[in-house]
Design an enzyme around this catalytic site. Structure first.
Site, PDB file in Angstrom:
ATOM      1  N   CYS A  98       0.812  -1.230   0.000  1.00 54.44           N
ATOM      2  CA  CYS A  98       0.000   0.000   0.000  1.00 54.44           C
ATOM      3  C   CYS A  98       0.840   1.273   0.000  1.00 54.44           C
ATOM      4  O   CYS A  98       0.316   2.353  -0.240  1.00 54.44           O
ATOM      5  CB  CYS A  98      -0.931   0.020   1.207  1.00 54.44           C
ATOM      6  SG  CYS A  98      -2.270  -1.140   1.044  1.00 54.44           S
TER       7      CYS A  98
HETATM    8  N1  COA Z   1     -20.240  -9.251   7.567  1.00 57.72           N
HETATM    9  C1  COA Z   1     -20.786  -9.306   8.800  1.00 57.72           C
HETATM   10  N2  COA Z   1     -20.032  -9.487   9.902  1.00 57.72           N
HETATM   11  C2  COA Z   1     -18.702  -9.653   9.748  1.00 57.72           C
HETATM   12  C3  COA Z   1     -18.106  -9.629   8.477  1.00 57.72           C
HETATM   13  C4  COA Z   1     -18.925  -9.410   7.360  1.00 57.72           C
HETATM   14  N3  COA Z   1     -18.439  -9.342   6.116  1.00 57.72           N
HETATM   15  N4  COA Z   1     -16.766  -9.816   8.634  1.00 57.72           N
HETATM   16  C5  COA Z   1     -16.551  -9.946   9.944  1.00 57.72           C
HETATM   17  N5  COA Z   1     -17.710  -9.855  10.617  1.00 57.72           N
HETATM   18  C6  COA Z   1     -17.923  -9.954  12.055  1.00 57.72           C
HETATM   19  C7  COA Z   1     -16.978 -10.951  12.682  1.00 57.72           C
HETATM   20  O1  COA Z   1     -17.518 -12.239  12.642  1.00 57.72           O
HETATM   21  C8  COA Z   1     -16.841 -10.411  14.097  1.00 57.72           C
HETATM   22  O2  COA Z   1     -17.954 -10.834  14.833  1.00 57.72           O
HETATM   23  P1  COA Z   1     -17.785 -11.252  16.377  1.00 57.72           P
HETATM   24  O3  COA Z   1     -17.275 -10.028  17.072  1.00 57.72           O
HETATM   25  O4  COA Z   1     -19.184 -11.624  16.758  1.00 57.72           O
HETATM   26  O5  COA Z   1     -16.812 -12.373  16.374  1.00 57.72           O
HETATM   27  C9  COA Z   1     -16.986  -8.902  13.934  1.00 57.72           C
HETATM   28  O6  COA Z   1     -17.623  -8.700  12.673  1.00 57.72           O
HETATM   29  C10 COA Z   1     -15.666  -8.186  13.957  1.00 57.72           C
HETATM   30  O7  COA Z   1     -14.787  -8.729  12.962  1.00 57.72           O
HETATM   31  P2  COA Z   1     -13.418  -8.125  12.640  1.00 57.72           P
HETATM   32  O8  COA Z   1     -12.783  -8.823  11.477  1.00 57.72           O
HETATM   33  O9  COA Z   1     -12.612  -8.026  13.883  1.00 57.72           O
HETATM   34  O10 COA Z   1     -13.902  -6.695  12.111  1.00 57.72           O
HETATM   35  P3  COA Z   1     -13.330  -5.243  12.335  1.00 57.72           P
HETATM   36  O11 COA Z   1     -14.366  -4.443  13.010  1.00 57.72           O
HETATM   37  O12 COA Z   1     -11.941  -5.229  12.873  1.00 57.72           O
HETATM   38  O13 COA Z   1     -13.249  -4.729  10.821  1.00 57.72           O
HETATM   39  C11 COA Z   1     -11.685  -4.498   9.034  1.00 57.72           C
HETATM   40  C12 COA Z   1     -12.514  -5.439   9.863  1.00 57.72           C
HETATM   41  C13 COA Z   1     -10.826  -5.329   8.113  1.00 57.72           C
HETATM   42  C14 COA Z   1     -12.615  -3.630   8.199  1.00 57.72           C
HETATM   43  C15 COA Z   1     -10.850  -3.580   9.933  1.00 57.72           C
HETATM   44  O14 COA Z   1     -10.200  -4.355  10.920  1.00 57.72           O
HETATM   45  C16 COA Z   1      -9.825  -2.822   9.176  1.00 57.72           C
HETATM   46  O15 COA Z   1     -10.125  -2.100   8.259  1.00 57.72           O
HETATM   47  N6  COA Z   1      -8.566  -2.911   9.619  1.00 57.72           N
HETATM   48  C17 COA Z   1      -7.497  -2.250   8.983  1.00 57.72           C
HETATM   49  C18 COA Z   1      -7.282  -2.892   7.706  1.00 57.72           C
HETATM   50  C19 COA Z   1      -6.203  -2.285   6.880  1.00 57.72           C
HETATM   51  O16 COA Z   1      -5.934  -1.130   6.879  1.00 57.72           O
HETATM   52  N7  COA Z   1      -5.580  -3.102   6.130  1.00 57.72           N
HETATM   53  C20 COA Z   1      -4.604  -2.659   5.281  1.00 57.72           C
HETATM   54  C21 COA Z   1      -4.806  -3.368   4.028  1.00 57.72           C
HETATM   55  S1  COA Z   1      -3.746  -2.702   2.879  1.00 57.72           S
END
Ligand code: COA
Length: 378
Positions: free
Chosen positions: A161
């Site tokens: 990125c």
């Molecule tokens: N739809 C519905 N629920 C979902 C889901 C989806 N597509 N994906 C995950 N969940 C649920 C999970 O099951 C989890 O449920 P639980 O708490 O009951 O176990 C909950 O949502 C949280 O999941 P999690 O993966 O921890 O989500 P998050 O709130 O951390 O968001 C990201 C995920 C990826 C959007 C976020 O962590 C993020 O953007 N992080 C930074 C990513 C980044 O910058 N990456 C760089 C890439 S270049």
């Protein structure tokens, strides 16, 4: 014996951004369309595997709340949404045709050149800086160079990125050293090709796009340009964002292990570890450059997650940033890897006044992060 010629005096340059360019694929996928396709896949998978732990549905509400993403542009919409395919299908092109990554890179580059009033023949180098290349060699940059009719040289660089900001510093260093006067940094990001569209945790995050940044010596730049006040790069190894695809595993078996040949991440850890690292890096670099961070007119941040940007902007500016101070493009583009902060800069910089100072900042896998402080001139 011939006397050796004295070497020409090296004239150091002052790097500026002369112009930027953007290519946006016409097709876009909304969260509603994406989730309908994902959930159809889940239904089919669960029906076909009654003994296995059932897969869970995705949801529009979760995606928007967790990431801020509402839609993403893609190069190959129908196959991505087809629950039996769920990946882009870009027809292979013959070796004498322009490759797809080069094609979108050239489109963005042409716009940057046009906006700078620059002819391609006056560019010295092309850096193709992106998070994935469609082939090992010849370099994408050299193909883009040839398609544009540029003499000189080109090479590819990949810092996930942060590729674009690392490319900008590399280009700026060529200009500072007097090795080039005009360098194109092109970032064609077909991220749909390395996203696992069947992975509920990440299937919504990426989008396709191409950007170009023309970095030049102030001596030849158009009157209106962005002075590069300083650039800073940082990398710290982490497995929290990883893609194991490579030339040593081309026969990756189906099933177990296959998913790690696509993008995988520990999103929560990334969030927690990268936000403080990047905020501190920006504050340190601002101090080094003698810039009061609270005086920054605009932050063009990496576009991965709206919550991360909110926190970083708050730490830097000392207050909750509004859209004018820290514009968002990930709502309609998704995470476009290295191109995100450049899209934000491209779309939200014309309204700034001469003398305004801002920051282009990227962060992502590696971990990697790059800052480019700029001031509008002319
Ligand atoms: N739809 C519905 N629920 C979902 C889901 C989806 N597509 N994906 C995950 N969940 C649920 C999970 O099951 C989890 O449920 P639980 O708490 O009951 O176990 C909950 O949502 C949280 O999941 P999690 O993966 O921890 O989500 P998050 O709130 O951390 O968001 C990201 C995920 C990826 C959007 C976020 O962590 C993020 O953007 N992080 C930074 C990513 C980044 O910058 N990456 C760089 C890439 S270049």
């Amino acid at each position: 014996m011939q006397e050796s010629q004295p070497s020409p005096a090296i004239r150091t340059g002052r790097p500026v951004i002369s112009a930027t360019g953007l290519y946006t694929p016409p097709d876009s996928i909304t969260n509603e369309e994406l989730v309908a396709s994902f959930n159809a896949f889940v239904d089919r998978h669960n029906a076909a595997n009654p003994e296995a732990e059932p897969l869970a549905y995705s949801s529009v509400e979760f995606i928007e709340k967790a990431s801020g993403i509402k839609a993403r542009h893609v190069m190959s919409k129908a196959p991505i949404l087809d629950p039996d395919i769920m990946c882009p299908r870009l027809p292979e092109r013959a070796n004498d045709e322009l490759s797809v990554m080069a094609e979108i890179g050239v489109a963005a580059a042409r716009q940057a050149l046009e906006r700078a009033g620059r002819e391609a023949k006056d560019v010295d180098a092309v850096l193709c800086a992106a998070s994935n290349m469609q082939r090992a060699y010849p370099a994408m940059a050299i193909e883009i160079q040839q398609a544009l009719g540029i003499e000189g040289f080109g090479f590819d660089m990949n810092v996930a990125c942060s590729s674009a900001t690392f490319g900008i510093q590399t280009a700026a260093d060529y200009i500072r050293a007097g090795n080039a006067k005009s360098v194109l940094v092109v970032s064609p990001e077909i991220t749909s090709g390395h996203l696992n569209w069947r992975d509920r945790d990440s299937h919504f995050i990426f989008g396709d796009v191409a950007t170009a940044v023309l970095v030049e010596d102030a001596a030849i730049a158009p009157a209106q340009h962005w002075e590069i006040l300083g650039t800073k790069l940082k990398t710290v190894f982490s497995n929290n964002i990883r893609n194991n695809f490579g030339f040593l595993n081309r026969a990756a078996p189906e099933g177990e292990g296959k998913a790690d040949k696509l993008f995988v991440q520990e999103g929560r850890k990334v969030f927690k570890e990268v936000v403080p690292m990047v905020a501190q890096m920006i504050l340190d670099e601002a101090a080094r450059l003698g810039i009061d961070p609270e005086s920054l007119r605009r932050l063009w941040l990496h576009q991965a997650n709206a919550g991360m940007n909110r926190l970083i902007a708050h730490k830097v500016l000392g207050h909750e940033a509004n859209e004018d101070e820290s514009p968002t493009v990930l709502d309609t583009y998704g995470n476009t890897s290295s191109a995100g902060s450049i899209i934000a800069f491209h779309q939200h910089s014309d309204d700034l006044a001469a003398g305004d100072t801002g920051l282009i900042c990227s962060f992502g896998a590696g971990y990697s992060a790059g800052t480019v402080f700029v001031r509008k001139m002319g």
